[in-house]
Enzyme design. Sequence first.
Site, PDB file in Angstrom:
ATOM      1  N   GLU A   1       0.963  -1.125   0.203  1.00  0.00           N
ATOM      2  CA  GLU A   1      -0.075   0.025  -0.095  1.00  0.00           C
ATOM      3  C   GLU A   1       0.917   1.287  -0.167  1.00  0.00           C
ATOM      4  OE1 GLU A   1      -2.675   2.764  -0.193  1.00  0.00           O
ATOM      5  OE2 GLU A   1      -3.295   0.802  -0.343  1.00  0.00           O
TER       6      GLU A   1
ATOM      7  N   ASP B   1      -6.846   3.480  -6.846  1.00  0.00           N
ATOM      8  CA  ASP B   1      -7.121   4.743  -6.634  1.00  0.00           C
ATOM      9  C   ASP B   1      -7.620   5.184  -8.325  1.00  0.00           C
ATOM     10  OD1 ASP B   1      -6.583   5.369  -4.153  1.00  0.00           O
ATOM     11  OD2 ASP B   1      -4.780   6.388  -4.568  1.00  0.00           O
TER      12      ASP B   1
ATOM     13  N   LYS C   1      -8.381   9.915 -15.785  1.00  0.00           N
ATOM     14  CA  LYS C   1      -8.128  10.929 -16.854  1.00  0.00           C
ATOM     15  C   LYS C   1      -6.944  10.655 -17.638  1.00  0.00           C
ATOM     16  CE  LYS C   1     -10.362  14.625 -14.674  1.00  0.00           C
ATOM     17  NZ  LYS C   1     -10.265  16.247 -13.957  1.00  0.00           N
TER      18      LYS C   1
ATOM     19  N   ASP D   1     -15.087  -0.485  -8.916  1.00  0.00           N
ATOM     20  CA  ASP D   1     -16.528   0.014  -9.136  1.00  0.00           C
ATOM     21  C   ASP D   1     -16.580   1.212 -10.423  1.00  0.00           C
ATOM     22  OD1 ASP D   1     -14.880   1.524  -6.863  1.00  0.00           O
ATOM     23  OD2 ASP D   1     -16.876   2.627  -6.607  1.00  0.00           O
TER      24      ASP D   1
END
Length: 234
Positions: free
Chosen positions: A60, A113, A117, A149
Amino acid sequence: MRQHVNPLSSFFQLPLELPPPEQLFRVPDQPIHLDIGCARGRCLLGLAERDPHWNHLGVEIRRPLVTSADRDALASEHGNVRILFCNANISLEGWMKALKQDQLQRVSIQFPDPWFKRRHRKRRVLQPALLLAIATALQPGRELFLQSDVLNVIEPMVALTELSACFDRPVEDQRHWRASNPLSVPTERERYVLKQNLPVYRVLYRRNQNPLPSVSDLEQRWQEIDNPAEALTT
């Protein structure tokens, strides 16, 4: 709300030497499940309890999450789960390369994350070099599981994975998106999304026997699909 960090900032570009399995797990020779971007590690902690004959490593990039997650991991009953801080695109390749053959048997990237874009393409967790490092470490038949998601997040991961030609969907699982999670424990994000009756997009891949393309070739072909205008100028 999850706070993003920019993986391209200088702090996160410093390579870290991750400990070998012998320093991480009570029984280091067990097969390893690597979860990239594991957040608080609740999924891995649950899997470690259910699957004591597997070792589970989460990495992480948000250090505050790692501190508490690895504290819980160190207190686990079976000694088969750890959570480490690192930038996966900087520090994981060398760690995977040092593993024994077929020790890494499953890799998952769950709800990364949402850098969707196109100008943020290089901030996405699944980059060509990392994908090919995963493909190098996984023997034929071993698994790569992706879920999100956000459609604009998972579609570039799927495009990159399929461009590599190193992975196939299982014969029995040719649908565009899996209806169910092959892992027995959902992530915190997955629980939240399903509670809201929102869709989750999942794909399971297995390593095939195809040779790896070069990183530069894969990067170029991915860019042509993901950002054609930029590809024409490079």
